[in-house]
Structures are given as C-alpha cells and as structure tokens.
Scaffold this active site. Structure first.
Site, PDB file in Angstrom:
ATOM      1  N   GLN A  96     -18.265 -12.501  57.486  1.00 23.70           N
ATOM      2  CA  GLN A  96     -18.044 -11.191  58.088  1.00 23.70           C
ATOM      3  C   GLN A  96     -18.513 -10.085  57.147  1.00 23.70           C
ATOM      4  O   GLN A  96     -18.677 -10.297  55.942  1.00 23.70           O
ATOM      5  CB  GLN A  96     -16.564 -10.992  58.416  1.00 23.70           C
ATOM      6  CG  GLN A  96     -16.014 -11.985  59.432  1.00 23.70           C
ATOM      7  CD  GLN A  96     -14.593 -11.655  59.826  1.00 23.70           C
ATOM      8  OE1 GLN A  96     -14.297 -10.552  60.315  1.00 23.70           O
ATOM      9  NE2 GLN A  96     -13.686 -12.594  59.609  1.00 23.70           N
ATOM     10  N   CYS A  99     -17.758 -23.332  71.775  1.00 25.30           N
ATOM     11  CA  CYS A  99     -17.741 -22.437  70.606  1.00 25.30           C
ATOM     12  C   CYS A  99     -18.364 -21.100  70.964  1.00 25.30           C
ATOM     13  O   CYS A  99     -19.509 -21.045  71.420  1.00 25.30           O
ATOM     14  CB  CYS A  99     -18.496 -23.089  69.444  1.00 25.30           C
ATOM     15  SG  CYS A  99     -18.785 -21.968  68.054  1.00 25.30           S
ATOM     16  N   GLU A 120     -11.948  -2.420  40.491  1.00 26.67           N
ATOM     17  CA  GLU A 120     -13.027  -2.957  39.656  1.00 26.67           C
ATOM     18  C   GLU A 120     -14.015  -1.861  39.273  1.00 26.67           C
ATOM     19  O   GLU A 120     -14.519  -1.832  38.140  1.00 26.67           O
ATOM     20  CB  GLU A 120     -13.753  -4.082  40.388  1.00 26.67           C
ATOM     21  CG  GLU A 120     -12.965  -5.372  40.487  1.00 26.67           C
ATOM     22  CD  GLU A 120     -13.822  -6.541  40.949  1.00 26.67           C
ATOM     23  OE1 GLU A 120     -15.037  -6.343  41.173  1.00 26.67           O
ATOM     24  OE2 GLU A 120     -13.291  -7.661  41.076  1.00 26.67           O
ATOM     25  N   SER A 130     -10.616 -18.891  62.233  1.00 31.70           N
ATOM     26  CA  SER A 130     -10.293 -19.278  63.600  1.00 31.70           C
ATOM     27  C   SER A 130     -11.390 -20.081  64.283  1.00 31.70           C
ATOM     28  O   SER A 130     -11.167 -20.624  65.361  1.00 31.70           O
ATOM     29  CB  SER A 130      -9.985 -18.032  64.438  1.00 31.70           C
ATOM     30  OG  SER A 130     -11.104 -17.152  64.439  1.00 31.70           O
ATOM     31  N   HIS A 135     -19.845 -19.176  59.467  1.00 36.53           N
ATOM     32  CA  HIS A 135     -20.048 -17.733  59.629  1.00 36.53           C
ATOM     33  C   HIS A 135     -19.260 -16.965  58.573  1.00 36.53           C
ATOM     34  O   HIS A 135     -18.359 -17.498  57.925  1.00 36.53           O
ATOM     35  CB  HIS A 135     -19.601 -17.278  61.020  1.00 36.53           C
ATOM     36  CG  HIS A 135     -18.117 -17.257  61.225  1.00 36.53           C
ATOM     37  ND1 HIS A 135     -17.364 -18.402  61.415  1.00 36.53           N
ATOM     38  CD2 HIS A 135     -17.226 -16.223  61.254  1.00 36.53           C
ATOM     39  CE1 HIS A 135     -16.095 -18.081  61.571  1.00 36.53           C
ATOM     40  NE2 HIS A 135     -15.975 -16.770  61.463  1.00 36.53           N
ATOM     41  N   GLN A 183       0.543 -17.170  38.277  1.00 38.06           N
ATOM     42  CA  GLN A 183       0.716 -18.202  37.252  1.00 38.06           C
ATOM     43  C   GLN A 183      -0.104 -19.423  37.609  1.00 38.06           C
ATOM     44  O   GLN A 183      -0.272 -19.757  38.778  1.00 38.06           O
ATOM     45  CB  GLN A 183       2.202 -18.569  37.140  1.00 38.06           C
ATOM     46  CG  GLN A 183       2.551 -19.571  36.047  1.00 38.06           C
ATOM     47  CD  GLN A 183       2.450 -21.020  36.496  1.00 38.06           C
ATOM     48  OE1 GLN A 183       2.520 -21.317  37.684  1.00 38.06           O
ATOM     49  NE2 GLN A 183       2.271 -21.920  35.535  1.00 38.06           N
ATOM     50  N   ASN A 211     -18.280  -7.267  65.753  1.00 40.35           N
ATOM     51  CA  ASN A 211     -17.093  -8.041  66.125  1.00 40.35           C
ATOM     52  C   ASN A 211     -16.498  -7.524  67.438  1.00 40.35           C
ATOM     53  O   ASN A 211     -16.273  -6.318  67.607  1.00 40.35           O
ATOM     54  CB  ASN A 211     -16.050  -7.957  65.003  1.00 40.35           C
ATOM     55  CG  ASN A 211     -14.989  -9.031  65.106  1.00 40.35           C
ATOM     56  OD1 ASN A 211     -14.507  -9.340  66.180  1.00 40.35           O
ATOM     57  ND2 ASN A 211     -14.621  -9.597  63.955  1.00 40.35           N
ATOM     58  N   HIS A 224     -23.553 -25.956  64.532  1.00 40.98           N
ATOM     59  CA  HIS A 224     -22.097 -25.840  64.509  1.00 40.98           C
ATOM     60  C   HIS A 224     -21.471 -26.674  63.394  1.00 40.98           C
ATOM     61  O   HIS A 224     -20.347 -26.404  62.961  1.00 40.98           O
ATOM     62  CB  HIS A 224     -21.549 -26.293  65.874  1.00 40.98           C
ATOM     63  CG  HIS A 224     -20.071 -26.117  66.050  1.00 40.98           C
ATOM     64  ND1 HIS A 224     -19.483 -24.890  66.261  1.00 40.98           N
ATOM     65  CD2 HIS A 224     -19.054 -27.031  66.029  1.00 40.98           C
ATOM     66  CE1 HIS A 224     -18.167 -25.047  66.379  1.00 40.98           C
ATOM     67  NE2 HIS A 224     -17.873 -26.327  66.242  1.00 40.98           N
ATOM     68  N   CYS A 251     -21.789 -20.414  68.937  1.00 38.93           N
ATOM     69  CA  CYS A 251     -22.987 -21.233  69.107  1.00 38.93           C
ATOM     70  C   CYS A 251     -24.022 -20.499  69.968  1.00 38.93           C
ATOM     71  O   CYS A 251     -23.659 -19.681  70.823  1.00 38.93           O
ATOM     72  CB  CYS A 251     -22.629 -22.573  69.747  1.00 38.93           C
ATOM     73  SG  CYS A 251     -22.010 -23.807  68.575  1.00 38.93           S
ATOM     74  N   ASN A 272     -14.440 -16.354  55.041  1.00 39.87           N
ATOM     75  CA  ASN A 272     -13.245 -17.193  55.025  1.00 39.87           C
ATOM     76  C   ASN A 272     -13.645 -18.555  55.564  1.00 39.87           C
ATOM     77  O   ASN A 272     -14.059 -18.672  56.720  1.00 39.87           O
ATOM     78  CB  ASN A 272     -12.131 -16.598  55.892  1.00 39.87           C
ATOM     79  CG  ASN A 272     -11.597 -15.307  55.331  1.00 39.87           C
ATOM     80  OD1 ASN A 272     -11.463 -15.155  54.126  1.00 39.87           O
ATOM     81  ND2 ASN A 272     -11.291 -14.355  56.189  1.00 39.87           N
ATOM     82  N   HIS A 317     -17.427 -22.827  63.174  1.00 39.28           N
ATOM     83  CA  HIS A 317     -18.868 -22.561  63.108  1.00 39.28           C
ATOM     84  C   HIS A 317     -19.162 -21.763  61.832  1.00 39.28           C
ATOM     85  O   HIS A 317     -18.455 -20.808  61.526  1.00 39.28           O
ATOM     86  CB  HIS A 317     -19.316 -21.762  64.338  1.00 39.28           C
ATOM     87  CG  HIS A 317     -20.792 -21.682  64.499  1.00 39.28           C
ATOM     88  ND1 HIS A 317     -21.485 -22.422  65.433  1.00 39.28           N
ATOM     89  CD2 HIS A 317     -21.728 -20.971  63.831  1.00 39.28           C
ATOM     90  CE1 HIS A 317     -22.769 -22.164  65.341  1.00 39.28           C
ATOM     91  NE2 HIS A 317     -22.947 -21.275  64.367  1.00 39.28           N
TER      92      HIS A 317
END
Length: 351
Positions: free
Chosen positions: A169, A51, A183, A162, A167, A324, A76, A114, A54, A154, A165
């Site tokens: 962003q 990973c 908004e 992807s 995390h 809907q 990133n 992890h 990690c 996400n 672990h």
C-alpha cells in the site's frame, strides 16, 4: 565480571528515534515452555476467481481490474484517507485536540500471480515494483496537498493482511506521520551537529564490525539494527547518501531489487514458511524542502520468534515500560546470514 553484550542485560539506544530497548541475552538459556503450534503450508492457485486483486476480477467497490500483466496500482476502494474531507479543528481545554487530515491511499499489486510473494519474484519483476513505487512517489509527492508518501507492505494473516495476493500500500497525506517525523528530527539534529548523514556514519560502524550484516551488495546493506526490537527485525540502508527513491540510478535500482529478494528469501527459509512482516520505506518528505539530512532506508518488522507460528507479543512490561528482547541483534543476524540464498521451495523442487 566485565560487562558484555552477549551475557548481561542491557538497554540499547536507537539514534533514529531516541528510544531504548531492553535486551536480556541470558534468558535464551532458559527452557522454552511457551506456545508451540504446527505449521500448515498454504497452497494458493496462480489465479483465484474469488480474489478481488487478481486480473479481470471485480473489486469490493465494484470496479473491474484490468487484465494486468505486471504490476497494477489503484486508489483504495475503502481508503483510510481521502481528499474530500473538510478542513477543521476540534479543541477543548487545550487537552482534547484534533485536526482534519486529507490524503490518498493506493493499493499496489506486485504481480498478476496470486501465488507469488516478493521472495518468489524474479529480480526483473521486483524492479517493476520499484519502478511503480518511484512513479507513485513522484506523482503523489507533486500534489501540493501531500507532504509525505508512506510506501509499505503487510504480509501474512499474522500482520492483519486481509488478502494473500502479493500487494502493498501507499498512504500519502498532508502531515508527516509520527515515525518518519521522529526519524527526520533525529537525522536533522545529527546532520546539523556533524554535517554528515546519521545512517551513513552508522553504516560505517556496521561494515567495520560486520556482526549484524545479513546480506549486502555494491549499493545496499541489509542488517539487523543494533537497537532492533522484533526478533528478526532488519533494515536495508543505501550505501550512498540519498534522500529518496527517485535518486536511484539504474545500477542502484537493480541492486535494491536483488537485496529485497535475498533478504526476503532468508526470511522464508528461516522457518520454511511464507514469512509474515510489516515493512516500509522511510525517505524524505515531499514538502518541497531539500531535506539533506534524510538517508533512504527500508524497515522490516517480522513477529515470528521460534517457529512458523510462534510469535513475539508486546505485553506487560513492554506495553508499560520498554520493548524487550532475548535474542540479541548479533544472534539474529548470524542466524539469517547463515541461511541459503535459494528459496526453500526451489530446493524442494530440486530434490
């Protein structure tokens, strides 16, 4: 017949965006003949040598992670935005238009473990994540080229994540993105008319009706918004009218950690799976203006509909007309509210 929200099709208005969602509660009575899949529980080790998030491991860009013990943040290695992009515009006939965009993309590791996600972290460990969010909002927002800091997560393969672990962003950029810009406009219009926060007034209605509240504490409410699009969509709203995460006092920071844990535990318990979602904080831009109209809130958009694998798809009418849903916000809130506040994995351990 007299119209009611439980039995009859209707459109619900979202006062934060001006959008509508078509709600068809009568369709929940039809037999389900759609996709059904078995759930496969993924078991992960505490540490994965392969990973790239990690502690101590090499990342995709060649950097070596420190042996971090709590949270860890880095820029990133394959960022969607960067600070080096040249400024410029493209325009043809007034219809084809583009403008260069600069920014900074950061990756936030919630834990060195992890195998843990937000609902499995302790409240004190979630507070450390919140502290890191505060630090990044402060540091990135102080950059004169940054006018909005979007904190998001996400979770799960279903949401395109992807790496399992735990995390999230942070994308910080020179322009306020579409959703917070919309908004901000609707909150600003409401504040100009009423001299009050739109979400504060909305929260008063929700706390009086109590149909859509999932969990609350002294400082925050987690609820299924009246205008929810996704089956088990929720939103955390601060009870105090604050504009951004730096305005939390110590009690609010702890309460925020508690409600994040309690809400996400209920998500996992719903189908006894690590519940996928996209979630993110909406708060005031960092353009140096006051933004009294803004009210801090945290959106959760989960796709799961009927089981750990059966999800809602935005297709057909929803791509061409309006979103809907069949399950009403009230039904979704009642289901989430009724779930245990102890994670199902811990319950299994007790047995």
């Amino acid at each position: 017949m007299e119209f009611n929200l439980t039995d009859h099709p209707h459109r619900r208005y979202n006062p934060l965006t001006g959008d509508y969602v078509l709600v068809s509660p009568h369709r929940t009575k039809r037999p389900w003949q759609g996709q059904v899949e078995k759930s496969e529980e993924e078991k992960r080790p505490e540490y994965d040598p392969d990973c790239y998030l990690c502690p101590g491991n090499e990342r995709a860009g060649g950097e070596i992670n420190p042996n971090y013990q709590n949270t860890f943040v880095f820029t990133n290695d394959f960022a969607a935005l960067n600070q080096e992009s040249p400024s410029g515009t493209y325009e043809v006939g007034g219809l084809l238009r583009a403008r260069s965009e600069t920014g900074i993309c950061r990756v936030v590791c919630f834990s060195p473990r992890h195998d843990l996600t937000i609902p499995e972290l302790s409240v004190s460990d979630i507070e450390k994540v919140i502290k890191l969010w505060q630090d990044e909002y402060r540091i990135l927002g102080a950059n004169p080229d940054i006018n909005y800091v979007q904190i998001f997560e996400n979770k799960g393969k279903m949401m395109g994540c992807s790496n399992p672990h735990p995390h999230g962003q942070i994308w910080a950029q020179s322009t306020v993105p579409n959703e917070p810009a919309t908004e901000g406009k609707f909150q600003g219009d409401y504040y100009q008319r009423n001299r009050r926060s739109l979400l504060a007034d909305y929260l008063k209605i929700e706390m009086k009706e109590r149909e859509r509240i999932v969990v609350e504490n002294d400082h925050f409410v987690a609820l299924v918004p009246f205008w929810a699009v996704w089956p088990y969509e929720t939103m955390i709203i601060s009870k105090r009218h604050i504009q951004h995460i730096l305005q939390f006092n110590d009690e609010e920071k702890t309460a925020y950690a508690e409600i994040l844990q309690q809400l996400t535990i209920r998500y996992d318990n719903l189908f006894e799976t690590s519940f996928p979602y996209s979630a993110g904080i909406h708060q005031a831009p960092t353009d140096g203006l006051d933004h009294t109209e803004w009210h801090f809130h945290h959106h959760f958009y989960p796709p799961l509909l009927r089981s750990a694998t059966v999800k809602k798809f935005m297709v057909g009418y929803e791509m061409l007309g309006d979103p809907q849903r069949d399950i009403t916000a009230e039904m979704a809130a009642e289901k989430l509210r009724s779930l245990p506040d102890v994670h199902y994995k811990n319950e299994a351990t007790k047995i």
